[in-house]
Structures are given as structure tokens and as C-alpha cells.
Design a protein around this motif. Structure first.
Motif, PDB file in Angstrom:
ATOM      1  N   ARG A   1      -4.199   6.908   9.441  1.00  0.00           N
ATOM      2  CA  ARG A   1      -5.432   6.843  10.218  1.00  0.00           C
ATOM      3  C   ARG A   1      -6.268   6.693   9.282  1.00  0.00           C
ATOM      4  O   ARG A   1      -7.129   6.465  10.398  1.00  0.00           O
ATOM      5  CB  ARG A   1      -5.211   8.405  10.719  1.00  0.00           C
ATOM      6  CG  ARG A   1      -3.723   9.122  11.451  1.00  0.00           C
ATOM      7  CD  ARG A   1      -4.569  10.537  11.918  1.00  0.00           C
ATOM      8  NE  ARG A   1      -3.746  11.431  12.907  1.00  0.00           N
ATOM      9  CZ  ARG A   1      -2.606  12.968  11.556  1.00  0.00           C
ATOM     10  NH1 ARG A   1      -2.874  12.896  10.637  1.00  0.00           N
ATOM     11  NH2 ARG A   1      -1.809  13.033  12.722  1.00  0.00           N
ATOM     12  N   GLY A   2      -6.509   7.097   8.902  1.00  0.00           N
ATOM     13  CA  GLY A   2      -7.944   6.156   7.708  1.00  0.00           C
ATOM     14  C   GLY A   2      -7.197   4.645   7.464  1.00  0.00           C
ATOM     15  O   GLY A   2      -8.689   4.035   7.733  1.00  0.00           O
ATOM     16  N   MET A   3      -6.584   3.949   7.951  1.00  0.00           N
ATOM     17  CA  MET A   3      -6.880   2.617   8.326  1.00  0.00           C
ATOM     18  C   MET A   3      -6.849   2.935   9.931  1.00  0.00           C
ATOM     19  O   MET A   3      -7.990   1.568   9.700  1.00  0.00           O
ATOM     20  CB  MET A   3      -4.877   2.044   8.096  1.00  0.00           C
ATOM     21  CG  MET A   3      -4.904   2.628   6.455  1.00  0.00           C
ATOM     22  SD  MET A   3      -3.237   1.606   6.040  1.00  0.00           S
ATOM     23  CE  MET A   3      -3.458   0.314   6.502  1.00  0.00           C
ATOM     24  N   ARG A   4      -6.466   2.890  10.139  1.00  0.00           N
ATOM     25  CA  ARG A   4      -6.536   3.010  11.780  1.00  0.00           C
ATOM     26  C   ARG A   4      -8.354   3.286  11.766  1.00  0.00           C
ATOM     27  O   ARG A   4      -8.701   2.258  12.617  1.00  0.00           O
ATOM     28  CB  ARG A   4      -5.857   3.985  12.452  1.00  0.00           C
ATOM     29  CG  ARG A   4      -4.935   2.934  13.082  1.00  0.00           C
ATOM     30  CD  ARG A   4      -4.409   4.043  13.883  1.00  0.00           C
ATOM     31  NE  ARG A   4      -4.881   4.092  15.333  1.00  0.00           N
ATOM     32  CZ  ARG A   4      -4.529   5.297  16.063  1.00  0.00           C
ATOM     33  NH1 ARG A   4      -4.066   6.159  15.546  1.00  0.00           N
ATOM     34  NH2 ARG A   4      -4.588   5.627  17.482  1.00  0.00           N
ATOM     35  N   ALA A   5      -8.675   3.697  11.256  1.00  0.00           N
ATOM     36  CA  ALA A   5     -10.109   4.589  11.804  1.00  0.00           C
ATOM     37  C   ALA A   5     -11.019   3.424  10.897  1.00  0.00           C
ATOM     38  O   ALA A   5     -11.968   2.963  11.648  1.00  0.00           O
ATOM     39  CB  ALA A   5     -10.831   5.801  10.633  1.00  0.00           C
TER      40      ALA A   5
ATOM     41  N   ARG B   1      -1.371  10.033   7.478  1.00  0.00           N
ATOM     42  CA  ARG B   1      -2.638  10.202   7.178  1.00  0.00           C
ATOM     43  C   ARG B   1      -3.779   9.144   6.548  1.00  0.00           C
ATOM     44  O   ARG B   1      -4.518   9.185   7.742  1.00  0.00           O
ATOM     45  CB  ARG B   1      -3.007  11.207   5.998  1.00  0.00           C
ATOM     46  CG  ARG B   1      -2.633  12.908   7.027  1.00  0.00           C
ATOM     47  CD  ARG B   1      -2.805  14.567   6.134  1.00  0.00           C
ATOM     48  NE  ARG B   1      -2.283  14.160   5.099  1.00  0.00           N
ATOM     49  CZ  ARG B   1      -2.591  14.832   4.013  1.00  0.00           C
ATOM     50  NH1 ARG B   1      -3.618  14.982   4.264  1.00  0.00           N
ATOM     51  NH2 ARG B   1      -1.446  15.576   3.181  1.00  0.00           N
ATOM     52  N   VAL B   2      -2.800   8.053   6.284  1.00  0.00           N
ATOM     53  CA  VAL B   2      -2.913   7.376   5.617  1.00  0.00           C
ATOM     54  C   VAL B   2      -3.343   5.624   6.298  1.00  0.00           C
ATOM     55  O   VAL B   2      -4.156   5.416   6.685  1.00  0.00           O
ATOM     56  CB  VAL B   2      -2.674   6.976   4.161  1.00  0.00           C
ATOM     57  CG1 VAL B   2      -3.246   5.115   3.894  1.00  0.00           C
ATOM     58  CG2 VAL B   2      -2.928   7.272   2.781  1.00  0.00           C
TER      59      VAL B   2
ATOM     60  N   ARG C   1       1.686  12.116   4.668  1.00  0.00           N
ATOM     61  CA  ARG C   1       0.342  11.561   4.242  1.00  0.00           C
ATOM     62  C   ARG C   1       0.648  10.016   4.616  1.00  0.00           C
ATOM     63  O   ARG C   1      -0.438   9.645   4.661  1.00  0.00           O
ATOM     64  CB  ARG C   1       1.006  11.418   2.291  1.00  0.00           C
ATOM     65  CG  ARG C   1      -0.141  10.896   1.492  1.00  0.00           C
ATOM     66  CD  ARG C   1      -1.049  11.178   1.254  1.00  0.00           C
ATOM     67  NE  ARG C   1      -1.492  12.222   0.328  1.00  0.00           N
ATOM     68  CZ  ARG C   1      -2.874  12.493   0.190  1.00  0.00           C
ATOM     69  NH1 ARG C   1      -3.645  12.301   0.555  1.00  0.00           N
ATOM     70  NH2 ARG C   1      -2.600  13.898  -0.783  1.00  0.00           N
TER      71      ARG C   1
ATOM     72  N   GLY D   1      -7.981  -0.779  11.059  1.00  0.00           N
ATOM     73  CA  GLY D   1      -6.390  -0.420  10.283  1.00  0.00           C
ATOM     74  C   GLY D   1      -5.108  -1.050  11.485  1.00  0.00           C
ATOM     75  O   GLY D   1      -4.311  -2.003  10.528  1.00  0.00           O
TER      76      GLY D   1
ATOM     77  N   ARG E   1       1.085  -1.216  -0.256  1.00  0.00           N
ATOM     78  CA  ARG E   1      -0.090   0.023   0.181  1.00  0.00           C
ATOM     79  C   ARG E   1       0.986   1.218   0.143  1.00  0.00           C
ATOM     80  O   ARG E   1       0.936   1.946  -1.022  1.00  0.00           O
ATOM     81  CB  ARG E   1      -1.340  -0.200   1.853  1.00  0.00           C
ATOM     82  CG  ARG E   1      -2.061  -1.301   1.220  1.00  0.00           C
ATOM     83  CD  ARG E   1      -3.268  -1.191   1.865  1.00  0.00           C
ATOM     84  NE  ARG E   1      -3.889  -1.767   1.850  1.00  0.00           N
ATOM     85  CZ  ARG E   1      -4.211  -3.259   2.332  1.00  0.00           C
ATOM     86  NH1 ARG E   1      -3.573  -2.862   3.169  1.00  0.00           N
ATOM     87  NH2 ARG E   1      -5.432  -3.138   2.099  1.00  0.00           N
TER      88      ARG E   1
END
Lengths: 266, 270
Positions: free
Chosen positions: B225-229, B222-223, B219, B232, B172
Motif C-alpha cells: 500500500r505504501g508503494m501504491r500510495a 502494508r508496504v 507487512r 508503485g 525490496r
């Protein structure tokens, strides 16, 4: 019904010394519809990350569902949509992105597949499921990101500017999905116009990162001086009827304004 | 940015395109695509192991032919497979090239006091072919099987979670890295006029290198965080894409197992 989020004394300072949020205390009850508004750079997104348990704040605690202060324990009940869809869509196809949350959070595959199909249909993503997310347009990415957060059916939605690049047709559909959501919705937006369509309660974040007002939508959105002091304007309809109607009569949305005008013009 | 950096980024973007074109190949109806991902993974790993074991040119060529046959049956364009697989063996060939003159053997050509031996040439050719075939096999599994299916198959085959996690995250972030570079260069291009010289290109490289690093880290966070949300922080858990294991799956795995045994026997005997 108890609080789903209970935040105490939240402050956060970034490594470069910028204080993004300052001493914020708030409670969000189950089933509430809350809009967090503020000007650009006021710290809304940082507050969203803090409430979503995605950053370790400098001070303060957040308790979820009166159970835990560790968001990872309740990750399957929190739907946190980040502001930039490019941060949210990291799989090789849209389908894999929509499946990511349900798979990671242990949702049965069949249930996830049904939900994904329904959301993809609703948000016009059915023909895009096998496309690479980074090849989508801005609005398509936004819709895919919104669908991704809804696929695992969380109890609480924390949505940071979910309508950013979306066109009017899908804006309405996303608003319908938010309204139809049976749990709690917390919307972070710099646009007061959007608030009456979604929320019952408004939290205004000032430009110094503190919560300067918290109350019913009408009370906050009709207080023009309060909003202007913090870099915002009242909704368009409120500006239109400012000085013509009292605050408790001012239409907050276009549909309310239409109803009022058609009544008055008869 | 039209100089060296611009061209490099175009090349990288081209590589990205080919990877996502590979997703289309994975969605098409071919022999490997119809296999259960666990069977494909086991079979390709077995064939790659057979290539690693062998030291015989004929066996290597035979395994190369098997790879080509699998590619044809799976509707993978040979040119694309070759393009994806060529860099590593060519680099390997460059590294082992000195062996052509270092290994003792019958002299084939002699010039300036340097003798190229038959044993040396055989070694370089065999090594390059083995690396090429191995890489082509790995490319084959990547282009014919969706990444999430590969991860699901690895989990089903009880590959250690830490290894699966590292592979999933690396894959990823690799795209993220290139994506950020592309954005940065596009942003610069939109405010740059004229063609830049080679020197100008390198000056651009210096300018964007630091920004690129910072932006990539930002980035990445931030990604992350997007995964953890979306869960992840938990071990990778893609939906199992296994199908009903059929006779062809068993046959493919049996063929790969026989190939490993054959390669073993030819090298070391019974």
C-alpha cells in the motif's frame, strides 16, 4: 471549487469479520482542512486507506476531483501517508525513498531534487539522506515518511498520525508545512489537542466505525459529552476552562489560552 | 532466544548489514562507481557471459584476475567480496563433487574401490571457479552501483519491464522479510530469560514460524500500500542516474566485448 473527495456509503469488513468502518458518507471540498478523530480501533486508518484508494472497500464508492472513482488515475494528486513509517520507507536509502514518489509519478528530476533538498533541510534530514531508513530512530523515520509524501506536491494530503514519534521541534515544523500546504489537508488523529492547530472541520468516527459527528472544530471539540461517549477527551484547554467560559469563548489552543489569560490578568 | 534461531537471525542481520555497507561502497569514489551504470552493467554482464562460455582453466583464472583487479580499482575489500561470493560456488562444488569419481580419466587417488580421476577433479575445479567468478562479478555490480541506478540502467537498456519490476520488488521484499524476522525475534528476546538449548531453539522455531509467515504477509500488504500510495502501481521508474559516457566507459564495454569474443573463439574457434 468542488469536492476533491466524495465518498458514498463506505463500509469495510476485514477477512476475520471485523467491521472497521460502517456506512460512512462524506465530502471534502478543495482547500478544506479536515481532522478525522476517533478512539483507537475506531476505523480511522481504514477510512484513510479507503479514501486514499488503497483498499477495496466492502461497499461504497469514492469519487476524486469529480473525475474518476479510480484513485490510480489521480495518484499524483493524492498524498497518502500511512500510520507506520516502516510501511512507507522501503528503499535502501532515505534519498531513494524521497525520490521514489516523484520518479514514479513523473515529476521532473530537477524540480524533485529542489523540493527534496528543501524538505530535507526543513525536516532535519539532510545528514540522513544516504542512511538506510531502517537504521533511523522512530522520530527520524516519521520525518522521512512525512517528507516522502510531500516531495511530489500532491493536491490532497491524507495524513494518518503524522506526528507520532516526532519531537517538539519537528512537530512544529511539520505543522507549519501542513498549514502552508496550498491544497486540501485531511488529518487522521486520536488526539483532539492537535486538531485546532490544523483543521477547520472535524469528523468524529465512533467506536462502531460510523461517522457520528461532522462540523466546525469549536462545535465538536467543546462538546465534552459527545467526545467522552466515543472514547476521547476534549483538548486540554477546553477541559481547563470547562464550566468557566461558554463554549464559544473557550480557548482551543495553548496560544489562545495565553492570549485570553494575559487579557484577563491586565 | 539465544539458541540456533538467535544465531541464525544474527547471521542474517550480519548479511543485511553487509548489504547496507555495500551502499556505502557504492557511494565511494572508485573505478566502477565512476562509470555510467549502463556501461558497468553491460561490461559486467559481458564478463559474466565470457565466464559462462569458457571451459578453459587459464581463461577462467584470467577472468578471475580481471574481477579482482576491478574490485581493487573500485575500492571493494576483497575479503568482503569473497564472503559475499563464496556460498554459491561452495554449494555448487558440493553438488558436482561426485563428478570427481564419475568422470573417466587417469586415476589420481584410489581408496575403498573409488577412483578419483584427473578429468573429474579438473571438471569440479573448473566448474567451481566459473561459478565463483560469475557470482563475484555480479556481486561487484551490486556493491559498486546503487540499486536504483541498476534498475534505471536496466530500463535505459530496454530490459523487459516485467523483468525489471520482478527484480525491483524482489529486492525490496527480501529486506522486508529479514527485517520482520529481526523484529519478531527481538520482541521474543525482550521477554525471554536465560540461554536456550538446541531443543529449546527448535521449539522457538516452531512457535514463531507461523507468526512470522502471517506477519510477513501482513507487512508485505502494508508496504504494498505504501508503494501504491506513491505510484508503485506503475512500472518502476527511478530517476536516470546516467552520467556522460566517457572514454573509460567505452573502453570498459569494448574490453568486455573483446573478452566475450575471445572466450568464444577459444572454446569453439572461428
Amino acid at each position: 471549487m468542488g469536492p476533491v473527495i466524495d465518498a458514498r456509503q463506505l463500509s469495510h469488513e476485514y477477512p476475520d469479520g471485523t467491521t472497521a468502518i460502517r456506512n460512512i458518507t462524506l465530502t471534502i471540498e478543495e482547500g478544506e482542512r479536515v481532522a478525522v478523530i476517533g478512539a483507537n480501533g475506531s476505523g480511522k486508518s481504514t477510512l484513510q486507506l479507503a479514501l486514499g484508494g488503497l483498499i477495496d472497500t466492502s461497499t461504497g464508492t469514492v469519487e476524486y476531483f469529480e473525475e474518476t472513482t479510480d484513485a490510480e488515475d489521480v495518484r499524483d494528486r493524492l498524498g497518502v501517508l500511512l500510520q507506520d513509517p516502516d510501511d512507507y520507507l522501503f528503499n535502501t536509502t532515505v534519498r531513494e525513498d524521497l525520490e521514489y514518489g516523484p520518479a514514479q509519478l513523473g515529476m521532473p528530476r530537477q524540480a524533485a531534487a529542489r523540493r527534496i533538498e528543501r524538505l530535507a533541510d526543513r525536516l532535519g534530514l539532510s545528514g540522513l539522506l544516504d542512511r538506510a531508513p531502517f537504521r533511523l530512530s522512530g522520530g527520524e523515520k516519521q520525518r522521512a515518511a512525512v517528507a516522502s509524501v510531500l516531495t511530489f506536491d500532491p493536491d490532497v494530503l491524507l495524513l494518518d498520525e503524522p506526528l507520532g514519534a516526532v519531537d517538539d521541534r519537528y512537530r512544529e515544523r511539520i505543522l507549519e508545512l501542513m498549514t502552508a500546504h496550498e491544497g486540501t489537508v485531511v488529518l487522521f488523529t486520536p488526539s483532539p489537542d492537535l486538531v485546532p492547530e490544523v483543521a477547520d472541520r472535524v469528523i468524529l468516527v465512533g467506536q462502531n466505525g460510523s461517522a457520528v459527528a461532522d462540523g466546525p472544530v469549536r462545535e465538536i471539540l467543546t462538546d465534552g459529552s459527545l467526545l467522552r461517549d466515543h472514547g476521547l477527551r476534549p483538548p486540554t484547554t477546553v477541559q481547563l476552562f470547562d464550566g468557566i467560559l461558554d463554549a464559544d469563548e473557550v480557548p482551543l489552543t495553548v496560544s489562545e489560552a495565553r492570549k485570553y489569560l494575559s487579557r484577563e490578568m491586565r | 532466544m539465544t539458541g540456533v534461531v538467535g544465531r541464525s537471525v544474527e547471521a542474517i542481520t550480519g548479511a543485511l548489514r553487509s548489504v547496507f555497507a555495500a551502499e556505502r561502497i557504492a557511494a565511494s569514489d572508485g573505478f566502477l562507481q565512476r562509470r555510467d551504470p549502463r556501461a558497468s552493467l553491460c561490461a559486467v554482464a559481458g564478463l559474466a557471459l565470457a565466464v559462462m562460455i569458457t571451459r578453459t582453466l587459464a581463461v577462467t583464472l584470467l577472468l578471475g584476475a580481471v574481477t579482482v583487479a576491478l574490485a581493487r580499482l573500485s575500492k571493494v575489500p576483497l575479503r568482503r567480496l569473497l564472503a559475499r561470493s563464496a556460498v554459491v560456488p561452495l554449494t555448487s562444488a558440493f553438488i558436482v563433487l561426485p563428478q570427481a569419481v564419475l568422470l573417466p580419466g587417469d586415476v589420481l587417488v584410489e581408496a575403498f574401490g573409488i577412483a578419483v580421476t584427473d578429468a573429474g577433479v579438473s571438471y569440479v575445479v573448473l566448474f567451481t571457479l566459473r561459478v565463483g567468478t560469475g557470482v563475484a562479478l555480479l556481486s561487484l555490480i551490486v556493491v559498486t552501483t546503487r540499486f536504483s541506478s541498476v534498475i534505471a540502467a536496466m530500463k535505459a537498456l530496454r530490459v523487459p519491464v516485467a523483468l525489471v519490476w520482478v527484480i525491483a520488488v524482489t529486492y525490496r521484499y527480501l529486506f522486508l522479510f529479514f527485517d520482520e524476522l529481526q523484529r519478531l525475534v527481538l520482541a521474543r528476546n525482550s521477554r525471554t530469560a536465560g540461554r536456550s538449548t538446541v531443543r529449546g531453539g527448535w521449539r522457538d522455531v516452531k512457535r514463531i514460524a507461523g507468526t512470522f509467515l502471517l506477519r510477513t504477509i501482513d507487512r508485505g500488504e502494508r508496504v504494498g500500500r505504501g508503494m501504491r500510495a506513491r505510484g508503485g502501481a506503475r512500472p518502476p521508474s527511478p530517476y536516470d542516474r546516467t552520467r556522460t559516457v566517457d572514454g573509460c566507459d567505452y573502453a570498459l564495454v569494448a574490453f568486455a566485448a573483446a573478452t566475450v569474443i575471445g572466450s568464444w573463439v577459444i572454446r569453439w574457434g572461428l
